[in-house]
Enzyme design. Structure first.
Site, PDB file in Angstrom:
ATOM      1  N   HIS A 162      -9.492   2.833  -2.282  1.00 33.27           N
ATOM      2  CA  HIS A 162      -9.319   2.729  -0.838  1.00 33.27           C
ATOM      3  C   HIS A 162     -10.133   3.779  -0.085  1.00 33.27           C
ATOM      4  CE1 HIS A 162      -5.038   1.605  -2.247  1.00 33.27           C
ATOM      5  NE2 HIS A 162      -5.716   0.499  -2.088  1.00 33.27           N
ATOM      6  N   TYR A 222      -0.532  13.771  -1.200  1.00 35.78           N
ATOM      7  CA  TYR A 222      -1.870  14.061  -0.687  1.00 35.78           C
ATOM      8  C   TYR A 222      -1.821  14.275   0.815  1.00 35.78           C
ATOM      9  CZ  TYR A 222      -2.059   8.979   0.139  1.00 35.78           C
ATOM     10  OH  TYR A 222      -1.783   7.687   0.532  1.00 35.78           O
TER      11      TYR A 222
END
Length: 180
Positions: free
Chosen positions: A61, A131
């Site tokens: 992605h 993240y």
């Protein structure tokens, strides 16, 4: 400690980790230190976490245009194979792949600059990945490449019959049809 990867501005980070009879302490993030060691000047504005079982592949992605994102990825529990693909058009490493294992045991992080596809395969059950992103998510800017693209030829370290994908990730395009 900072470890350079084959890609400009993409780094493996081995943060300070201390352990004694009380437990452990990890200096997860220090903005000034990260800037000094890597030159990264972004400001992280979002934090995400996923919990996955063995065999899950998430990605590849990215966010395009004004919503492009740099990421700082780490594993709190378990183990992943973290994969990045340089899609910066004028880069010497355009279309090249780099992967590294991130785990609770090795405490490594990866700093991924804007202009990279990102994904990971889950190598242990109940793996927790966090993240930080330096830009907000925008679904209209989302794009990606199918995990098993023939040109990229990524070894995700998962047997084919054990791979688990989302419906969305099954419909991603091949690299040669991907336009940034």
């Amino acid at each position: 400690m900072i470890i350079e990867t084959p890609f400009k501005d993409c780094f493996i980070i081995k943060p300070a980790f201390f352990e004694d009879e009380r437990g452990s302490f990890l200096l997860e993030y220090n903005k000034n230190q990260l800037k000094q060691l890597t030159g990264f000047e972004g400001e992280f504005v979002m934090g995400n976490q996923s919990i996955s079982k063995y065999g899950v592949i998430r990605g590849l992605h990215l966010q395009k245009g004004q919503f492009a994102q740099a990421k700082l990825v780490r594993v709190i529990q378990g183990k992943i194979l973290d994969v990045v693909v340089d899609v910066r058009i004028n880069s010497k490493t355009f279309g090249k792949v780099f992967s590294t294992e991130l785990s609770k045991e090795n405490q490594k992080q990866i700093l991924i600059p804007r202009g990279f596809l990102h994904g990971f395969s889950v190598l242990e059950n109940d793996t927790i990945v966090t993240y930080r992103c330096d830009n907000y998510y925008n679904p209209l800017s989302e794009d990606g490449v199918i995990y098993n693209d023939k040109k990229l030829n990524i070894d995700w370290k998962i047997p084919k019959d054990k791979i688990i994908l989302s419906k969305k990730d099954m419909q991603l395009k091949e690299f040669h049809k991907f336009i940034i």
